[in-house]
Design an enzyme around this catalytic site. Structure first.
Site, mmCIF file in Angstrom:
data_model
loop_
_atom_site.group_PDB
_atom_site.id
_atom_site.type_symbol
_atom_site.label_atom_id
_atom_site.label_comp_id
_atom_site.label_asym_id
_atom_site.label_seq_id
_atom_site.Cartn_x
_atom_site.Cartn_y
_atom_site.Cartn_z
ATOM 1 N N ASP A 10 74.821 56.695 56.594
ATOM 2 C CA ASP A 10 75.125 55.302 56.895
ATOM 3 C C ASP A 10 76.343 55.202 57.816
ATOM 4 O O ASP A 10 77.133 56.137 57.929
ATOM 5 C CB ASP A 10 75.414 54.533 55.606
ATOM 6 C CG ASP A 10 74.175 54.327 54.745
ATOM 7 O OD1 ASP A 10 73.068 54.709 55.179
ATOM 8 O OD2 ASP A 10 74.323 53.791 53.632
ATOM 9 N N ASP A 11 76.490 54.043 58.447
ATOM 10 C CA ASP A 11 77.731 53.620 59.108
ATOM 11 C C ASP A 11 77.984 54.229 60.484
ATOM 12 O O ASP A 11 79.131 54.232 60.948
ATOM 13 C CB ASP A 11 78.956 53.895 58.221
ATOM 14 C CG ASP A 11 78.897 53.223 56.875
ATOM 15 O OD1 ASP A 11 78.116 52.269 56.729
ATOM 16 O OD2 ASP A 11 79.624 53.660 55.958
ATOM 17 N N HIS A 128 74.567 47.415 55.381
ATOM 18 C CA HIS A 128 75.892 47.846 54.933
ATOM 19 C C HIS A 128 76.183 47.192 53.595
ATOM 20 O O HIS A 128 76.070 45.969 53.448
ATOM 21 C CB HIS A 128 76.935 47.433 55.977
ATOM 22 C CG HIS A 128 78.277 48.019 55.748
ATOM 23 N ND1 HIS A 128 78.509 49.368 55.619
ATOM 24 C CD2 HIS A 128 79.500 47.424 55.633
ATOM 25 C CE1 HIS A 128 79.799 49.596 55.432
ATOM 26 N NE2 HIS A 128 80.422 48.429 55.439
#
Length: 277
Positions: A10-11, A128
């Site tokens: 993620d991210d 998110h």
């Protein structure tokens, strides 16, 4: 029987340090997916490097409603130009139709930013802090995808799993159960719109740098679903990350563990399409 699993970082683009970590792991064949925060200013400068992995990894949108600034004006949800905390998003999205309209518009902007930089749609969408499954947000995400893309061309992340599997893994059990509860009904709603969905999910972690993440990563593969997806949060720490996000100290720990990780021979690293979804 499962034929592999997706390991998704993620991210991407939240900061340069996190992005460099993910690019390094992709280059070493240690990840099979990553989600991009296209609302972050690093995205356009990093898109070409990430696009080089389009044939070997799933590249998706990590929809952001809680970190830094949105791509466009959101006077009800982010009146000062900064996105609020998750709890505020959850309440406002349920209670205020105007906020839901702002969320739908921001979702379109973040998809536009993905497509403009890479020249193609995302392979998947997630959120998110799992914002994409929140009541009041999920309809904007699912309806937006169903209208925009051909049936079956994009998948969405279902962050729920069986209670028995969550308990068997024994990692952040309470947190994983809360997330699964928030995602109740999400899979059914996605399938109704002819969107593909993973079947099996792990990776919910306590973000404790003293834990053995390599051991946790092995536990995330216990009781895998038939199209199992494991999220992770590797990264190199920089000053920007320390200002933006509460998950800091564990990111280099995850990076090191993932770099050294060798998947079991009977559960290799795959893209979701390789798992029959």
């Amino acid at each position: 029987m499962p034929t592999g699993f997706v390991l998704c970082a993620d991210d991407f683009a939240i900061t340069a340090g996190v992005s460099r970590s993910i690019l390094e792991l992709l280059g070493r064949g240690k990840l099979s997916a990553t989600g991009v925060m296209t609302s972050r200013p690093h995205w356009r400068g990093l898109a070409r490097e990430l696009g080089a992995f389009a044939e070997t990894a799933d590249l998706g949108l990590h929809f952001n409603l809680t970190c830094a600034a949105p791509l466009g004006a959101m006077p009800r949800l982010a009146p000062g130009g900064e996105l609020p905390a998750l709890g505020i998003v959850a309440r406002a999205a349920v209670l205020a139709p105007a906020v839901r309209r702002e969320i739908a518009a921001e979702f379109r902007r973040q998809l536009d930013a993905f497509e403009e930089a890479l020249g193609r749609p995302p392979d998947f969408v997630d959120g998110h802090q799992h914002v994409h499954v929140l009541p009041g947000v999920r309809r904007a995400v699912l309806d937006g995808l169903a209208r925009r893309y051909p049936a079956g061309s994009v998948y969405v992340r279902d962050p729920a799993d069986r209670v028995s599997a969550i308990r068997a893994r024994g990692v952040a059990v309470g947190k994983a159960l809360v997330i699964a509860g928030l995602a109740s009904g999400f899979r059914t709603a996605a399938l109704r719109r002819e969107l593909r969905v993973n079947r099996g999910f792990a990776g919910v972690a306590p973000f404790d740098p003293a834990r053995d993440f390599a051991a946790d990563l092995a536990r995330f593969l216990l009781c895998p679903g038939p199209a199992h997806l494991v999220m992770c949060h590797p990264g190199f720490v920089d000053d920007e990350l320390e200002r933006l996000d509460p998950v800091v100290a564990t990111r280099p720990v995850e990076h090191a563990a993932i770099a050294a990780f060798v998947p079991p021979s009977d559960l290799p690293l795959r893209r979701l399409s390789q798992l029959g979804v």
